[in-house]
Design a protein around this motif. Structure first.
Motif, PDB file in Angstrom:
ATOM      1  N   VAL A 133      75.393  67.816  49.926  1.00  0.00           N
ATOM      2  CA  VAL A 133      75.886  68.874  50.190  1.00  0.00           C
ATOM      3  C   VAL A 133      75.852  69.751  49.238  1.00  0.00           C
ATOM      4  CG1 VAL A 133      77.509  70.782  50.411  1.00  0.00           C
ATOM      5  CG2 VAL A 133      78.803  67.760  50.482  1.00  0.00           C
ATOM      6  N   PHE A 134      74.187  70.127  50.210  1.00  0.00           N
ATOM      7  CA  PHE A 134      73.151  70.885  50.067  1.00  0.00           C
ATOM      8  C   PHE A 134      73.613  72.472  50.662  1.00  0.00           C
ATOM      9  CE2 PHE A 134      69.292  73.489  51.191  1.00  0.00           C
ATOM     10  CZ  PHE A 134      68.924  73.843  50.210  1.00  0.00           C
ATOM     11  N   ALA A 135      73.244  73.789  49.956  1.00  0.00           N
ATOM     12  CA  ALA A 135      73.337  74.464  50.320  1.00  0.00           C
ATOM     13  C   ALA A 135      73.174  75.849  49.397  1.00  0.00           C
ATOM     14  CB  ALA A 135      75.544  75.425  49.803  1.00  0.00           C
ATOM     15  N   MET A 136      72.154  77.330  50.256  1.00  0.00           N
ATOM     16  CA  MET A 136      71.916  78.575  49.630  1.00  0.00           C
ATOM     17  C   MET A 136      72.276  79.599  49.617  1.00  0.00           C
ATOM     18  SD  MET A 136      69.475  76.986  47.525  1.00  0.00           S
ATOM     19  CE  MET A 136      67.933  78.675  47.197  1.00  0.00           C
ATOM     20  N   PRO A 137      73.905  79.417  48.695  1.00  0.00           N
ATOM     21  CA  PRO A 137      75.070  80.593  49.782  1.00  0.00           C
ATOM     22  C   PRO A 137      74.659  81.594  48.725  1.00  0.00           C
ATOM     23  CG  PRO A 137      75.786  78.835  48.443  1.00  0.00           C
ATOM     24  CD  PRO A 137      74.087  79.264  48.206  1.00  0.00           C
ATOM     25  N   GLU A 138      73.184  82.216  48.621  1.00  0.00           N
ATOM     26  CA  GLU A 138      73.139  83.653  47.988  1.00  0.00           C
ATOM     27  C   GLU A 138      73.312  84.571  48.256  1.00  0.00           C
ATOM     28  OE1 GLU A 138      70.779  80.325  45.865  1.00  0.00           O
ATOM     29  OE2 GLU A 138      71.090  81.422  47.514  1.00  0.00           O
ATOM     30  N   THR A 139      73.350  84.670  49.545  1.00  0.00           N
ATOM     31  CA  THR A 139      73.786  86.215  50.105  1.00  0.00           C
ATOM     32  C   THR A 139      74.778  86.502  49.722  1.00  0.00           C
ATOM     33  OG1 THR A 139      73.905  85.353  51.942  1.00  0.00           O
ATOM     34  CG2 THR A 139      71.947  85.831  52.163  1.00  0.00           C
ATOM     35  N   SER A 140      75.403  85.208  49.740  1.00  0.00           N
ATOM     36  CA  SER A 140      77.170  85.341  49.908  1.00  0.00           C
ATOM     37  C   SER A 140      77.323  86.276  47.755  1.00  0.00           C
ATOM     38  CB  SER A 140      78.016  84.802  49.781  1.00  0.00           C
ATOM     39  OG  SER A 140      77.917  83.964  48.422  1.00  0.00           O
ATOM     40  N   ILE A 141      76.965  86.308  47.083  1.00  0.00           N
ATOM     41  CA  ILE A 141      77.020  86.747  45.974  1.00  0.00           C
ATOM     42  C   ILE A 141      76.116  87.978  45.999  1.00  0.00           C
ATOM     43  CG2 ILE A 141      78.603  85.243  45.256  1.00  0.00           C
ATOM     44  CD1 ILE A 141      75.368  84.646  43.754  1.00  0.00           C
ATOM     45  N   GLY A 142      75.322  88.862  46.919  1.00  0.00           N
ATOM     46  CA  GLY A 142      74.687  90.201  46.413  1.00  0.00           C
ATOM     47  C   GLY A 142      73.022  89.289  46.546  1.00  0.00           C
ATOM     48  N   LEU A 143      72.885  88.241  46.275  1.00  0.00           N
ATOM     49  CA  LEU A 143      71.461  87.875  46.154  1.00  0.00           C
ATOM     50  C   LEU A 143      70.600  87.354  46.996  1.00  0.00           C
ATOM     51  CD1 LEU A 143      72.046  86.102  41.958  1.00  0.00           C
ATOM     52  CD2 LEU A 143      70.448  88.818  42.877  1.00  0.00           C
ATOM     53  N   PHE A 144      69.731  86.615  47.657  1.00  0.00           N
ATOM     54  CA  PHE A 144      68.781  86.162  48.230  1.00  0.00           C
ATOM     55  C   PHE A 144      68.757  84.632  47.513  1.00  0.00           C
ATOM     56  CE2 PHE A 144      65.937  88.123  45.026  1.00  0.00           C
ATOM     57  CZ  PHE A 144      66.222  87.029  44.692  1.00  0.00           C
ATOM     58  N   PRO A 145      68.058  83.494  48.480  1.00  0.00           N
ATOM     59  CA  PRO A 145      67.497  82.535  48.543  1.00  0.00           C
ATOM     60  C   PRO A 145      66.254  82.280  47.564  1.00  0.00           C
ATOM     61  CG  PRO A 145      68.512  82.319  51.013  1.00  0.00           C
ATOM     62  CD  PRO A 145      67.733  84.151  50.407  1.00  0.00           C
ATOM     63  N   ASP A 146      65.928  82.034  46.420  1.00  0.00           N
ATOM     64  CA  ASP A 146      65.683  81.929  45.004  1.00  0.00           C
ATOM     65  C   ASP A 146      64.941  80.776  44.884  1.00  0.00           C
ATOM     66  OD1 ASP A 146      67.676  81.600  44.242  1.00  0.00           O
ATOM     67  OD2 ASP A 146      66.463  81.553  41.903  1.00  0.00           O
ATOM     68  N   ALA A 147      64.709  80.621  43.786  1.00  0.00           N
ATOM     69  CA  ALA A 147      64.275  79.443  43.431  1.00  0.00           C
ATOM     70  C   ALA A 147      63.098  77.926  44.357  1.00  0.00           C
ATOM     71  CB  ALA A 147      64.831  78.459  42.739  1.00  0.00           C
ATOM     72  N   GLY A 148      62.024  80.011  44.849  1.00  0.00           N
ATOM     73  CA  GLY A 148      61.397  78.747  45.530  1.00  0.00           C
ATOM     74  C   GLY A 148      61.642  78.782  46.923  1.00  0.00           C
ATOM     75  N   ALA A 149      62.755  78.974  46.759  1.00  0.00           N
ATOM     76  CA  ALA A 149      63.063  78.569  48.642  1.00  0.00           C
ATOM     77  C   ALA A 149      62.388  79.511  49.779  1.00  0.00           C
ATOM     78  CB  ALA A 149      64.812  78.784  48.369  1.00  0.00           C
ATOM     79  N   SER A 150      61.903  80.596  49.099  1.00  0.00           N
ATOM     80  CA  SER A 150      61.490  81.268  50.192  1.00  0.00           C
ATOM     81  C   SER A 150      59.960  80.519  50.579  1.00  0.00           C
ATOM     82  CB  SER A 150      60.787  83.092  49.693  1.00  0.00           C
ATOM     83  OG  SER A 150      59.947  83.276  49.164  1.00  0.00           O
ATOM     84  N   HIS A 151      59.550  79.416  50.017  1.00  0.00           N
ATOM     85  CA  HIS A 151      58.900  78.165  50.314  1.00  0.00           C
ATOM     86  C   HIS A 151      59.444  77.547  51.157  1.00  0.00           C
ATOM     87  CE1 HIS A 151      55.395  75.654  49.227  1.00  0.00           C
ATOM     88  NE2 HIS A 151      54.524  76.982  49.468  1.00  0.00           N
ATOM     89  N   PHE A 152      60.497  76.566  50.742  1.00  0.00           N
ATOM     90  CA  PHE A 152      60.200  75.782  51.494  1.00  0.00           C
ATOM     91  C   PHE A 152      61.220  75.707  53.206  1.00  0.00           C
ATOM     92  CE2 PHE A 152      63.124  75.709  47.298  1.00  0.00           C
ATOM     93  CZ  PHE A 152      64.872  75.785  48.287  1.00  0.00           C
ATOM     94  N   PHE A 153      62.466  76.871  52.921  1.00  0.00           N
ATOM     95  CA  PHE A 153      62.568  77.492  53.735  1.00  0.00           C
ATOM     96  C   PHE A 153      61.942  77.592  54.717  1.00  0.00           C
ATOM     97  CE2 PHE A 153      66.951  78.711  51.809  1.00  0.00           C
ATOM     98  CZ  PHE A 153      67.701  76.795  52.335  1.00  0.00           C
ATOM     99  N   SER A 154      60.935  78.480  54.524  1.00  0.00           N
ATOM    100  CA  SER A 154      60.057  78.970  55.472  1.00  0.00           C
ATOM    101  C   SER A 154      58.899  77.274  56.254  1.00  0.00           C
ATOM    102  CB  SER A 154      59.516  79.600  54.891  1.00  0.00           C
ATOM    103  OG  SER A 154      58.610  79.237  54.028  1.00  0.00           O
ATOM    104  N   ARG A 155      59.359  75.941  55.960  1.00  0.00           N
ATOM    105  CA  ARG A 155      58.604  75.321  56.039  1.00  0.00           C
ATOM    106  C   ARG A 155      58.648  74.227  57.217  1.00  0.00           C
ATOM    107  NH1 ARG A 155      56.126  78.390  53.042  1.00  0.00           N
ATOM    108  NH2 ARG A 155      53.249  78.686  52.910  1.00  0.00           N
ATOM    109  N   LEU A 156      60.298  74.588  56.813  1.00  0.00           N
ATOM    110  CA  LEU A 156      61.304  73.443  58.102  1.00  0.00           C
ATOM    111  C   LEU A 156      61.282  73.727  59.238  1.00  0.00           C
ATOM    112  CD1 LEU A 156      64.324  73.999  55.693  1.00  0.00           C
ATOM    113  CD2 LEU A 156      63.383  71.823  55.790  1.00  0.00           C
TER     114      LEU A 156
END
Length: 379
Positions: A133-156
């Motif tokens: 089960v995969f998820a990046m639910p950071e916006t639900s706790i006041g953060l943002f998808p991190d740990a390089g997510a802005s790179h691998f999400f943008s290439r989907l």
């Protein structure tokens, strides 16, 4: 702290790194990060090591960083710089794995979120199962998808990354494979056999390793009601310029045909931090034009501003509401999307100062001989 929260096993020319904090769903703390960073560096320099496996004990691979402990530590001490330095080490570890000069095989059986995704999405081989089960639910706790997510999400494919980043929606193993987040799907019952087969690898030849994994691959199609089957709607909605327009577009589709995934996406976005949503959208959009090291440096700056409350207290409020008190009623600042101005989002790009109003060092990643991570090159 027990030194056994991460296990390091040797087997011929293979090394195995096992997250071993199952009672905490293998969420990462500073000791685990430091241990892995040191051992991965040692394995890379050791000519006898040909392959490294990464897995987690228990029902979860890794649910992310220990954000509750992070929040509590900052509140208790009044200082955010120590946890920011730990986060600096975590991103350095992610970058090391992304540019590793030996094959890495991540066996992702169970939940993988946040920092756990940061460890795995940068590896050459990303093996998932029916339990993943995969998820990046950071916006639900006041953060943002991190740990390089802005790179691998943008290439989907299309705008699927924006959909995942803004909603925090969950994917199963088949959806991860279809979207490119995973490279192989096998049944969990075959994991031990796969590990045993990889133990005898005596070279770092990628094609040979791929051939071994392919022997265990299982064909299983994605669910009929999967959001990934509705990529045309996702592309139409999440390609919009602003979060407000994305939400409005989703609501228009919901009014025509109330598909379950659309209703869930709307509800998830409406419950998330408005500031986090706008920051996340900009982050993923910028990631399309940036190398991984640029994405990590930007995410580090964003996180420091979240820790030091430069713009608001949404991180601390999100952790309180979702993870500590669990009333699930966070009071975001500001509470509505239309109240989050462009100037507020711009503050996350401003220079960071430490507790004593001195300049704070930005993320300085080591020079690595390998090319920067590219999701496409690893599929």
């Amino acid at each position: 702290m027990s030194p056994e929260m991460v296990l390091f096993e040797e087997n011929s020319s293979t090394r195995k790194v096992i997250l071993n904090r199952p009672e905490k769903l293998n969420c990462l703390n500073n000791q685990m990060i430091f241990q892995m960073l040191n051992n991965f560096k040692a394995y890379e320099k050791d000519p006898s090591v040909k392959l490294v496996l990464l897995k987690g004990n228990g029902k979860s691979f890794c649910v992310g960083g220990d954000v509750t402990a992070t929040s509590n530590a900052i509140i208790a001490t009044g200082h955010w710089s120590f946890v920011a330095d730990v986060y600096r080490k975590l991103l350095t570890l992610d970058y090391l794995l992304a540019t590793y000069n030996k094959p890495l095989v991540a066996l992702i059986n169970g939940i993988v979120m946040g920092a756990g995704a940061g460890l795995t999405m940068h590896t050459k081989f990303r093996v998932v199962t029916e339990n993943t089960v995969f998820a990046m639910p950071e916006t639900s706790i006041g953060l943002f998808p991190d740990a390089g997510a802005s790179h691998f999400f943008s290439r989907l494919p299309g705008y699927f990354g924006e959909y995942l980043g803004l909603t925090g929606a969950q994917l199963d193993g088949t959806e991860m494979l279809a979207s490119g987040l995973a490279t192989h799907f096998i049944l969990s019952k075959d994991l031990v056999s796969l590990e045993n087969a990889l133990h005898v690898v005596d070279s770092s030849d990628v094609s040979a390793i791929s051939e071994i994994i392919n022997k265990f691959v299982h064909q299983l199609g994605i669910k009929q009601d999967s959001a990934y089957r509705r990529l045309e709607i996702i592309n139409e909605c999440f390609s919009r310029e602003t979060v407000e327009e994305i939400l409005s577009s989703l609501e228009s589709f919901a009014a025509k045909k109330a598909e379950k995934w659309i209703i869930k996406a709307i509800n998830l976005m409406k419950s998330a931090s408005p500031t986090s949503l706008k920051l996340s959208l900009r982050s993923i959009r910028e990631g399309r034009m940036q190398k991984l090291e640029q994405c990590l440096a930007r995410e580090f700056k964003f996180m420091c501003h979240c820790f030091r409350r430069t713009v608001n207290d949404d991180f601390y409020e999100g952790v309180r509401a979702m993870l500590i008190d669990k009333d699930r009623k966070p009071k975001w600042q500001p509470p509505k999307l239309e109240l989050v101005s462009e100037e507020m989002v711009n503050q996350y790009y401003s220079k960071v100062y430490n507790d004593y109003n001195d300049d704070w060092e930005s993320l300085q990643l080591p020079v690595r001989p390998n090319l920067s991570f590219s999701l496409e090159s690893k599929l």
